[in-house]
Each structure stands twice: as C-alpha cells, then as structure tokens.
Design a protein around this motif. Sequence first.
Motif, PDB file in Angstrom:
ATOM      1  N   GLU A   1      43.569  44.382  37.087  1.00 25.70           N
ATOM      2  CA  GLU A   1      43.140  45.519  37.892  1.00 25.70           C
ATOM      3  C   GLU A   1      41.759  45.959  37.433  1.00 25.70           C
ATOM      4  O   GLU A   1      41.536  46.213  36.239  1.00 25.70           O
TER       5      GLU A   1
ATOM      6  N   SER B   1      48.359  39.938  35.932  1.00 26.82           N
ATOM      7  CA  SER B   1      47.626  40.753  36.904  1.00 26.82           C
ATOM      8  C   SER B   1      46.357  41.297  36.262  1.00 26.82           C
ATOM      9  O   SER B   1      46.295  41.532  35.056  1.00 26.82           O
TER      10      SER B   1
ATOM     11  N   MET C   1      50.694  34.540  44.956  1.00 31.68           N
ATOM     12  CA  MET C   1      49.368  35.025  44.601  1.00 31.68           C
ATOM     13  C   MET C   1      49.067  36.191  45.522  1.00 31.68           C
ATOM     14  O   MET C   1      49.355  36.126  46.740  1.00 31.68           O
ATOM     15  N   SER C   2      48.496  37.265  44.983  1.00 32.38           N
ATOM     16  CA  SER C   2      48.174  38.415  45.822  1.00 32.38           C
ATOM     17  C   SER C   2      46.834  39.000  45.418  1.00 32.38           C
ATOM     18  O   SER C   2      46.430  38.905  44.246  1.00 32.38           O
ATOM     19  N   GLN C   3      46.154  39.577  46.382  1.00 36.64           N
ATOM     20  CA  GLN C   3      44.884  40.233  46.134  1.00 36.64           C
ATOM     21  C   GLN C   3      44.785  41.473  47.014  1.00 36.64           C
ATOM     22  O   GLN C   3      44.957  41.390  48.233  1.00 36.64           O
ATOM     23  N   GLU C   4      44.537  42.615  46.377  1.00 39.54           N
ATOM     24  CA  GLU C   4      44.349  43.856  47.116  1.00 39.54           C
ATOM     25  C   GLU C   4      43.029  44.485  46.695  1.00 39.54           C
ATOM     26  O   GLU C   4      42.677  44.504  45.509  1.00 39.54           O
TER      27      GLU C   4
ATOM     28  N   THR D   1      44.583  41.912  41.379  1.00 38.50           N
ATOM     29  CA  THR D   1      44.866  40.491  41.582  1.00 38.50           C
ATOM     30  C   THR D   1      46.124  40.137  40.802  1.00 38.50           C
ATOM     31  O   THR D   1      46.264  40.516  39.631  1.00 38.50           O
TER      32      THR D   1
ATOM     33  N   ASN E   1      44.697  43.592  52.014  1.00 36.53           N
ATOM     34  CA  ASN E   1      45.631  42.896  51.128  1.00 36.53           C
ATOM     35  C   ASN E   1      45.881  41.483  51.644  1.00 36.53           C
ATOM     36  O   ASN E   1      46.012  41.271  52.856  1.00 36.53           O
TER      37      ASN E   1
ATOM     38  N   SER F   1      40.454  46.911  42.605  1.00 35.21           N
ATOM     39  CA  SER F   1      40.850  45.541  42.925  1.00 35.21           C
ATOM     40  C   SER F   1      42.057  45.185  42.075  1.00 35.21           C
ATOM     41  O   SER F   1      42.052  45.380  40.861  1.00 35.21           O
TER      42      SER F   1
END
Length: 857
Positions: free
Chosen positions: A323, A321, A392-395, A337, A413, A335
């Motif tokens: 940040e 991750s 996979m994630s993105q905020e 990821t 998100n 952010s």
Amino acid sequence: MNLTAHRFLKRAALSGTALVAIATAFPAYAQEADEDGADSNDIVVTARKRDEDIQTVPIAITAYTADQLAERGISNFNDLGNSTPGVAITSIAGGTVQQVFVRGLAPANTANDLNTEANVGVFIDGIYQTSRNTLDIISVLDVGQIEVAKGPQSALFGRSTFAGALSIATKKPTSTFSADVSATVGVDEDYRIKGSISAPLGDSLRVRLSGGYLTYDGWGENSAAPDDNLGGTKKWAVSGTVVWEPSPDFTATLSGFITDSKTEMSPVSQPAISTFNCGTTSTAAVTLGLRQLYCGALTAKKVSDISPGIPETRSKTRQGSLELEYKLDGVRIVSLTGFSGAENDTFNDYDASSAGVLLGVCGGPVCLPAGAYTRLVRTNLVSISKERVRTMSQELRLQSDNDSPLQWIFGANYFDQKIPLTAGGIGADRAGLLATERFMQVTQVGTVPTAGVGAYEFTANPFVVNDSNVGQLSSSYSKASTQTFSIFGSLGYTFGALRATAEGRYNIDRKKAQVFSVSNPLSAPGINQHIVGTTPPAAGTFPVVGPLFAKTFESFAPRFTLDYKASEDIFLYASVAKGVRAGGFNTANAVSATGILASEVPYDEEENWTYEAGFKSEWFDKVLMLNASYFHVDWKNAQVSSFTENPTAVNPVRIIRNIGSIKTDGFEAQAEVRPTKQLGFGGSVVYSDVAFGPGVYDGGTVTQCVVGTGAAATAAPGCPAPIVVTTPSGAVRAVPSLEGLRPARSVKWQWNLHATAGFDLTDDWEVKARVDVSHTGPAFTNIINTISYGKRTLTNARLTFSNDQFGVSLWATNLFDKTYVQNSINQPRAGIPVAFNIPEIYLGEGRRMGVTLTAKY
C-alpha cells in the motif's frame, strides 16, 4: 415515491419506538486506537475507505480488536459466528466450505465452486479472499481487528459483498520497540503460542514480525478409534509488515503472511433412512415402502463412527500486499496491490461409517442396469475436494483528506482470479472385487439376502480403488477465471448537522469456465482418473474437453445515505443500497444423459435493494450506548443451491440456479451499559424474517415431494404444496412451491448477553471477569424447509489477572458442554437410490477449557 420506498419509510417510523424498547446490547464496536498512544476509547472503523467514528458512520458494523477477541474467547470462525448476532458462519469436513451469513441472507454456493461469488466477501488487509476453504486462520494470524459491515457493500468494496463484508486487518508496526507473546494450554491437548516483535529501524522505517502455532487433538469421539479425537488440527502462520515513512506526506506499507494447516475429519454422522418420515414413498426394490425425506430437527451424536486413517485436510495460503499513500494539498492518493495463492485438499468419510456400505457383488453376464449378486461385501468410500487459486489485484484511489464539508472518493480496481483446478472425487475400497465384477445395491429393509437381484451401484463402481484412504478418483475437473474491472466513487456534503452521500461502482466481470472429463457412460471401473495433490492434470488425462463457457456481466451498484447529528451523542441515518452478484456457470458435472441439463450450465446475476434506517446514541455521559436499525431487502433473481432437474442423472451434485424473488424484514438492537468503571453489561438482538416470493419453486425435489402430475398433483406428507410451471428446459411440471419459505441456513433470531466485572487487587494487579451467553435460532438445511438444525444457547467465561506486562487467564468456551448441530448438508449416498438425500450432520464444538499466559514489553 414508489410503493416499496413508501412501505419502507412507514415501517421504519413505526418500528423506531419498538426497537428502543427491545434493545439489549451489542458486542463492542471498536477499532484498536493508534498504538503510539491515542485514546483507547476512540471508536474508529474504515468501512467507507476512510477513518470514521463508529457512532457517526451510517452503516451497521461490528468490530473486534485483538484484546476484545481474547476477552470473548474468539479464537476461530466458529467462535466468531456464535458470538456475533446477525452473523452465522458454517463449515463442513475438515473445516472447509466456510460460509459467512449476514442477516439471514444465505449464500447460494454450498458446493466447492469458487468461481461462484459469496454473499459476504472476506478481505485480509484489503485483499479479497477467493478460497472459502482456507479462511479460518485467525487463531494463528497476527490479527489487529475484525470488522463486519452489514448490508450491501458493493458500492465501495465491490466483489462478493452482496450482503456484507468481513474485513480482517493484521497488526501494524509501532514507532517504539514492543514485543508480546501468549501461550495457551487447554484440555484435549490444546496447545497454542503466538508472538510478535515490532521495532523502528531508524527514523523512517518500522518493522513487525509475528508467528503463531497451534495443535489440538479435537473434541469429537470416534468409536472406531477411541484414542484419537475427531476435529483435531495443526496450524501455523508467519506474517510481517514493513512501514516506510520518509516524510509526513508519504507512507509505504509492505505486508504479507504464509499459513499452513492440517485438519482431521470433523465429528459427523448420518441418520438411517429407516428414520425418514415424510415425502413420497420409494418404489425402488432396495428401499421399498420407505419415505424419501426426513422432516424435523436434526440431532448430533456425541460419538461418531467413521473410518480411521482418512487423510487430513491440507490447506495452504500466502499473500503479499503493498500500500502506497501520498498526501498532497488536501488530497490523499492510495494504491493497493495484492497477490495471493491458496491450495486445499479435502478428505471426507462419504458413508460416515467405519463399517462401510453393504453392497452385493455381480459377476455377470449382465449387471447394468440390474443383475444378480452372489455375495455381500462392505466397502468404505472417501470423498475428496481439491482447489488451486491464484489472484492479483490493483486498486487506485484519490480521495479528499481534509475537514471540508465536501468529501469525495474516486477510484478504480482491477482483479484477476485464476482457478486452474477445482475437482471432486471418491475412492471406493475394492473389497475383493474382481475386474469382471460390479457392485450392486441391496435391500435396505429387513434382513438382507446373501444372494438376489440388485440395481447397478453408480456411485461406487466408477471409483473403485485398492485403498480408499490413499487413492481417490475423479470423473472430471474444471478450470475457471474471472477478470473484474471497476470504477467507483463517493460524494458527500455536510449541511450543518445534515450530511448527504452518494456512492456507486460500475463493475465488469468477465468469467470463463471449462470442464475436462473422461468418457464413462456406463459408470465402469478403471476409467476415472487420480489427481495428485492440487496440481492440474496433464493434457489428455481427462480427454473429453468441454466447451469454453464465457460471459461478461456488467452492473452498477449505488448507495445513498442521509444522516443527521441531532446532538453530540445522537446520530440518525437512512440508506438505500444495491447489492449485485454476478452470474456464472455450473461446471461440477458435465452436460450428459447422466449429468446436468444444458439449460442448467449458466445462471444469471442477482441483485438486492436494501433499505435501512437507524440511530446510534450515547446517554448519561456515555454510561449507556444504545443503537438500533430496521432493514428491508428486496432480492431479485436469487441464486440458490439445488439439485439438477435431469431425471436420468446419476451421482448428482448441487448446482446454482436462479429461483426468483426473496424479501426480508428485520431489525437490530444493541446496548452497552457501564454504570461504574468496574461493572458493565449488555447484549444485542437481531431478527431477520427472510421468505421466498410468489411463483418461486424447487424443481430438484419433484421426485420426493410431488404425487401425481399436472393440476391434479398433490404434496407428499411434510412437503410444500405443488404448483404447475414451465421449467427453463421447457418441461411443464408440477413442482413444490417455495412461497413463504426460508432460504437454507437462514437464521431468524440471534441474541447475546454479556456481563463484566473488575477491580484492583494491588497497586499493580487487577482482576477481570467476563461471561457471554449467545443464542442462535434454528435454520433449515434445504429450501423446502423440512429439516432444521443449529439451535443452541452457549456460554463462555473468562477470568483474567493482569498488570501492565503480564496476564493469566482462565477460560472456557461452551461452558456447559451443549450438544448441537453446527452444520448439515444433504446429498445422495452410495448404496441408496439418488432420491434419498441423506443429511450429513456435523457436531458443534464441545466445551474447551484452558489457561492463557501473556507477556508484553
């Protein structure tokens, strides 16, 4: 004001005084303070995506720092569940299917369908964990904090936080050089070591590296292999974090971990069907005259008798991750990821015996649906479960970063989850079976004739292999995916001592699932296929390609809170929150005459509204901490786990179905008392009364529970009364009513008590002693509430000698070696008609004792 809200406020008002009277303490609420030297008494949580004092956040939260986990002897998820009232954590074979329960709101998914969301989401460093088979890694991970937020967290957390969220944060680098190591030696070959090193690399860069390893022989005896305990495990983890802070306004944090575990069979047993004492009477020849259900409390066996040589369950996880945080004129831009992957390959003794299942052998010419058998054999069966997960994630968040009365968050998100493989299967020892021969069921009552007539054995025959320990077969596998898009926000304003906050998330879930299977309508040997490891099979291996199920679920989940700071030490709050869990598809069995019904493939989303009121307070110059809350939950269109209603299904597996309404009323009360610096005591209590509403029924237990048909139908002994309904498939049936009963695995009462004492031995050394006693009430394994399990009261103790650099701890968990059932699942078994759902009883962990040495610099 609607009727529900009026009742909620009335109950909350009436309960306030009672809650104060009942309060008896709470496991410490805390987040580890800044490692650079902030006050260690600071109590900070991040459940609302900003740092907040636990005593002034309007959510019920339990948090443990690394030191507090050690003080309480919490080294795995089982310990965490036993030590935290309002939280229950269960698992089955090899520590898999780990499920988290909060306030008795039991999750639906007791199978291995990862595209079905959990009720309580688990997050590591802010990244959602899809796999529920690879979660128990806190024993080797570099954990800095564990935080449990109770009640719906859908507004800000989003995915799978219908009833709460469990967050695990790894430790971050320090701005000065530091290092620590701990080593444990315990009974049953319990060896553990963890260490970390943290250092600055110049003025703007900080790095932390850590590793952990453990090996444990296990706690369960196996009469079939007396020299090798059950429940043993080997685990390791490596993690690292890099923080780059080139200016006070910008921070980049890169973190990640890799874990690997091998776990032996858990101690498990099954009761003989001759002990079944309720339900309808079987008319099948092999079980003639026996009752088809068990009613009562399950008991665990200290000594199991399962097949030696069953492979270890293997789990692997990895995560990375990044940040990024930037501060600009009172605004913070964040952010996050994340990428993660997990594989799990589980093995279980399906017949829970070393001797295997007694079956007859039919040589033809006719064996299906019944035929003559000419000899008896015993065969062992090993079941498997496989999964492969990629996410996979993105905020991205913008939020206020100042002391203004107006506080706000706006974020978006994206989450992409791919599950290219989910599969189950069985391996049944050939036991001398020739290519033209078939296994047959034989009588389970009295003396078994060496020759006779039996029914075709649908479980063993299609899964025949030369050695069940090294080869297992599957009739199908599924692949699934979920894409989630959401926007969320929070807006709060403080009017003097009064603060009002509104939060909400708009969520879109796009789910897809597809089943690939073989064509084997006669359940014959030689057709099912072997899946190697967790690699998806090549195209054509499973030639029957099912339809692509796809559906989009849209929802909006708000939360509204009012809080009032009556004084510096008294905080009052009330909240209304909506929890949403998306629907999905049942794909473990294909739609067929012997599988599930077409109407059972999809299930809809469910939702709950939770109303909560409480207070948090400190008294007598912080000598006493006293917190309490009352909650009411209206749960609609609940998803529960049940069996197919297809009367011709063979080898049925659990499916998820929407069943109706559930209501919950409960309270929590916590207190912590420290009359002197050397002494402290406290505890907590959680009560959660969860019950199905009117019109709710279970169509999967008609055969076991209903005598007769239509309005003339009656309940079999020990079963709920029947009602007549029209099922989703269009059939009019008499079915068991669930009104007033509890969901499976829902615990009504939990409490704990603890006492601590410490004093100085010398100017440098001190001694601390701690005793924890925790109680978990019984729960039911099924929704018709005939089988209960899990009641226990456990005691942990720890004695620590330490100075600023070194520590020696003598400790014991489950000090009095209490025998209890940790979990139980019910399912059909080979050799027995499918109407018998046999409990699989898992023994809780026994006494563990050892010594832990620590050193830090």
